[in-house]
Motif scaffolding. Sequence first.
Motif, PDB file in Angstrom:
ATOM      1  N   GLU A  25      57.780  78.391  70.792  1.00 43.54           N
ATOM      2  CA  GLU A  25      57.010  77.142  70.922  1.00 43.54           C
ATOM      3  C   GLU A  25      55.530  77.441  71.117  1.00 43.54           C
ATOM      4  OE1 GLU A  25      56.380  74.006  70.170  1.00 43.54           O
ATOM      5  OE2 GLU A  25      58.378  73.506  70.904  1.00 43.54           O
ATOM      6  N   TYR A  64      63.253  70.679  68.244  1.00 41.28           N
ATOM      7  CA  TYR A  64      63.225  69.632  67.233  1.00 41.28           C
ATOM      8  C   TYR A  64      61.905  69.744  66.496  1.00 41.28           C
ATOM      9  CZ  TYR A  64      67.016  67.117  69.560  1.00 41.28           C
ATOM     10  OH  TYR A  64      68.207  66.758  70.099  1.00 41.28           O
ATOM     11  N   GLU A  65      61.896  69.391  65.217  1.00 42.60           N
ATOM     12  CA  GLU A  65      60.628  69.351  64.506  1.00 42.60           C
ATOM     13  C   GLU A  65      59.818  68.187  65.097  1.00 42.60           C
ATOM     14  OE1 GLU A  65      62.226  70.035  60.178  1.00 42.60           O
ATOM     15  OE2 GLU A  65      60.572  71.325  60.768  1.00 42.60           O
ATOM     16  N   VAL A  66      58.545  68.241  64.921  1.00 44.47           N
ATOM     17  CA  VAL A  66      57.572  67.265  65.417  1.00 44.47           C
ATOM     18  C   VAL A  66      57.417  67.333  66.936  1.00 44.47           C
ATOM     19  CG1 VAL A  66      56.717  64.890  65.392  1.00 44.47           C
ATOM     20  CG2 VAL A  66      58.033  65.741  63.457  1.00 44.47           C
ATOM     21  N   ARG A  67      58.468  66.991  67.711  1.00 38.45           N
ATOM     22  CA  ARG A  67      58.209  66.943  69.151  1.00 38.45           C
ATOM     23  C   ARG A  67      58.468  68.262  69.878  1.00 38.45           C
ATOM     24  NH1 ARG A  67      63.200  63.826  69.211  1.00 38.45           N
ATOM     25  NH2 ARG A  67      64.614  64.623  70.805  1.00 38.45           N
ATOM     26  N   ASP A 113      61.295  70.496  74.839  1.00 37.95           N
ATOM     27  CA  ASP A 113      60.936  69.759  76.053  1.00 37.95           C
ATOM     28  C   ASP A 113      60.330  70.688  77.122  1.00 37.95           C
ATOM     29  OD1 ASP A 113      61.957  66.881  77.358  1.00 37.95           O
ATOM     30  OD2 ASP A 113      61.699  68.515  78.824  1.00 37.95           O
ATOM     31  N   LYS A 114      59.307  70.219  77.802  1.00 35.95           N
ATOM     32  CA  LYS A 114      58.615  71.016  78.836  1.00 35.95           C
ATOM     33  C   LYS A 114      59.584  71.521  79.912  1.00 35.95           C
ATOM     34  CE  LYS A 114      54.382  70.630  77.324  1.00 35.95           C
ATOM     35  NZ  LYS A 114      53.715  71.820  76.790  1.00 35.95           N
TER      36      LYS A 114
END
Lengths: 134, 134
Positions: B49, B74-77, B80-81
Amino acid sequence: MIYVILDNGKELAKTALGAEGYVPWEKVKQTGDVIRRLKQEGFRVIALEQDRRAINIRDYRLRHSQKYALIVGYEVRGIDKRILSRCDKIIYIPMFGKKESLNVSVAFGVAGYLLKFKKQTAKSKNIKQSSKIK
Amino acid sequence: MIYVILDNGKELAKTALGAEGYVPWEKVKQTGDVIRRLKQEGFRVIALEQDRRAINIRDYRLRHSQKYALIVGYEVRGIDKRILSRCDKIIYIPMFGKKESLNVSVAFGVAGYLLKFKKQTAKSKNIKQSSKIK
């Protein structure tokens, strides 16, 4: 610079998602002409293809001062045999598992980054070497 | 082994083109559960990431004897942090040009091959090292 052998430009625009506007590319009719031009300009022309003459990309050594051009083929039918014979070297990406080939964008991504990192490593080795000599 | 976070299996079948039939994979609901399980099984969990804590994949060193698990988002997003903070390390693929991210299949291809080759190199260095000691 990207040279594209295409029947029309629509497919490229669909795939490039806007990148065709700022990544230099040129539509060409004959791959052989491009290879000749690249060699004249001092490039070493490498084909990415599964072939009995191909060497594992992992074992391929690059020189930092050399310019390289990478040829990738059509999906399914790959690079024409006549084109392969005109290239300076044929390299392949070793496959794990059962699939016989990678999607061309994945293959180009893998090969592009590997060759770039190998070239950078060749540079840093040169620097270490010359600092040892001093 | 591939763990997939999906709402349904249709997308996977469309993308895998038959590979879902022989590459072991499992549908999971919570990435956190998978990370916990992987750590318990001795894996070092690496997230792929773009993040301020991320290190360039080129500079990431692997040990030959260590097992690694690679998390892609996931692509785009992206990832998750909260998931990122549970990983042992975050690595990124340096980008050239103007695009900000690679397609996830290309990114996984690049990272997968690079890490595999780095692990193999770590092995051959170990062998060289021990033969020097002898």
